[in-house]
Enzyme design. Structure first.
Site, short mmCIF file in Angstrom:
data_model
loop_
_atom_site.label_atom_id
_atom_site.label_comp_id
_atom_site.label_asym_id
_atom_site.label_seq_id
_atom_site.Cartn_x
_atom_site.Cartn_y
_atom_site.Cartn_z
CG ASP A 1 -2.10 -1.37 1.01
OD1 ASP A 1 -2.56 -1.15 0.16
OD2 ASP A 1 -2.27 -1.32 2.14
CG ASP B 1 -12.94 -5.11 -3.00
OD1 ASP B 1 -11.63 -5.85 -2.94
OD2 ASP B 1 -12.53 -3.93 -2.70
#
Lengths: 218, 251
Positions: free
Chosen positions: B12, B131
């Site tokens: 990230d 997702d």
């Protein structure tokens, strides 16, 4: 003597990754896009990501095909990568039928799953190379063990008419030609610039062959 | 023979730095992405995923610079996701050295981005991230905006649609499993891998070596994990040795 290598920019391809990887092999690298520049270099690299038809059109429209052929006539070194390798062939069946540079006799064909075979296309990821007995393959893969992994991303593969030029084969549903090596033309379907240390070793072998030729001819 | 299963660490990246966790509230600096990428490359990672979680658009330029610097030093495939909305965003990232881009929310809002992107740059560089959250009907629903927005889309149907439009890979994250460390959602992975003919990257829930082997047996082409690798709970090298012992083809 440091090898002067030109990477041909025809608007398609991961030029930066390729140039950085070759620079790591201690060569002098320029990215060029004009045919008249080709003569200034010991070696040419034709990279490529994308589809066959627009690529060959740009190359022929710009006259890069003639410059590449002239370069090869002088027995200077050449490396084609992925699409840049496929473009060397006589014809490709990618989205129709297109004529290639016809420097290597043969065709570029699509992977077709066998009946009841779940074959993921594109062939994407790390797969192994089986090195042939071709003497030029020994140069291309000097210091590299058989069955090492390299990185592939493609849906089409090359089928040379002359099987003797095959440097490696890889199995993906079929045993296909994953690289070729002749006296001065190397081509690989995989991406050496994305194949970690094995890829860098191949590029180093390429640079050192360019240096050898350069030393003997100047 | 099939290709090797890819082991993919996910970083990230926020304003040019790797941060721990995906929670925007408590971002802790975890280091320089280029250095971390180099470490993973040495350890045997097969690919890297950068997830740009930078909220402001002006700081996105920094991410482009990070991609550039990483691509200069790391010679394995690099996938970049987060905040990609247009063909021009894709072009910029590819030019900076990304090999693939990953789109999630923008693919749902504008599915044409998948088809335009794959036509322009080839399906091999368009990854659609999904997702997925289990619903009461016994299936899975697609969520967007980092899992904050529920859509009406069924995961299996959406995955098929993405592939029809030209997605070259599916990055499948189980929201139910993400962060739990009790294993990937095997049922979800199996359903999606059976439904599509492109590689599926399994994500969310990896906690120990066995989990990776389990999900590969369900058809995953690649396995992704973040914190497990970042916190050095598991090295890529040890993981690959274990996978090999369990007859999984790895590099």
């Amino acid at each position: 003597m440091t090898a002067k290598i030109a990477i041909i920019d025809y608007g398609m391809g991961n030029l930066r990754s390729v140039s950085k990887a070759i620079e790591l092999c201690k060569a002098y690298v320029d990215i060029i896009s004009e045919p008249e520049q080709v003569k200034n270099y010991n070696a040419v690299v034709l990279p490529g990501v994308g589809s066959f038809a627009p690529a060959i059109k740009i190359i022929k429209d710009k006259g890069l095909d003639i410059a590449i052929k002239k370069h090869l006539e002088q027995k200077k070194m050449f490396l084609g990568i992925c699409l840049g390798f496929q473009l060397l062939f006589s014809k490709s069946y990618e989205e129709g039928l297109y004529e290639g540079l016809d420097i290597i006799k043969g065709s570029v064909e699509k992977f077709i799953p066998k009946p009841d075979e779940k074959l993921i296309i594109p062939h994407i990821g790390w797969n192994t190379i089986n090195i042939s007995e071709n003497i030029y393959a020994k140069q291309m893969y000097r210091g590299i063990n058989n069955n090492e992994f390299v990185y592939f991303v493609h849906s089409f593969y090359c089928k040379p008419e002359d099987k003797k030029i095959i440097a490696t084969e890889t199995n993906y549903s079929v045993d296909f030609c994953s690289s070729i090596a002749t006296e001065n033309i190397w081509g690989c379907q995989f991406h050496p610039e994305k194949s970690s240390n094995i890829g860098i070793a191949i590029l180093k072998n390429f640079v050192s062959k360019c240096e050898d030729l350069n030393a003997c001819c100047n | 023979m099939p290709v090797a299963i890819r082991v993919i660490p996910c970083l990230d990246v926020n304003a040019g730095r790797v941060v721990k966790g995906t929670n925007f509230i408590d971002l802790r600096d975890a280091g320089d992405p280029v250095e971390i990428a180099k470490r993973y490359n040495t350890e045997g990672a097969d690919e890297l995923v950068f997830l740009d979680i930078t909220a402001s658009s002006d700081k996105r330029e920094i991410t482009l610079d990070v991609v550039k610097k990483t691509a200069e030093q790391v010679f394995i495939p690099l996938t970049v996701g987060g905040g990609i909305r247009t063909i021009d965003d894709i072009r910029k990232l590819l030019k900076a050295g990304a090999d693939k881009i990953s789109i999630n929310t923008s693919a749902v809002e504008n599915p044409q981005l998948i088809s335009d992107g794959s036509k322009k740059f080839g399906s091999q560089c368009i990854v659609v991230a999904i997702d997925a959250k289990r619903n009461t009907a016994g299936s899975w629903t697609v969520y967007t905006h980092g899992g904050r927005t529920e859509t009406k889309l069924d995961v299996i149907e959406w995955a098929k649609k993405c592939v029809e439009l030209g997605a070259g890979e599916i990055l499948l994250t189980s929201m139910d499993k993400d962060g739990t460390k009790d294993g990937y959602d095997l049922e979800l992975t199996e359903h999606v891998t059976n439904a599509v003919n492109v590689p599926v990257i399994a994500s969310g829930g990896a906690g120990k070596k066995e989990h990776f082997v389990d999900v590969c047996k369900k058809g995953a082409s690649a396995v992704l994990a973040a914190s497990l690798f970042h916190f050095k709970e598991l090295s890529i090298h040890d993981l690959k040795s274990y996978m090999k012992e369990n007859s999984i083809k790895v590099r």
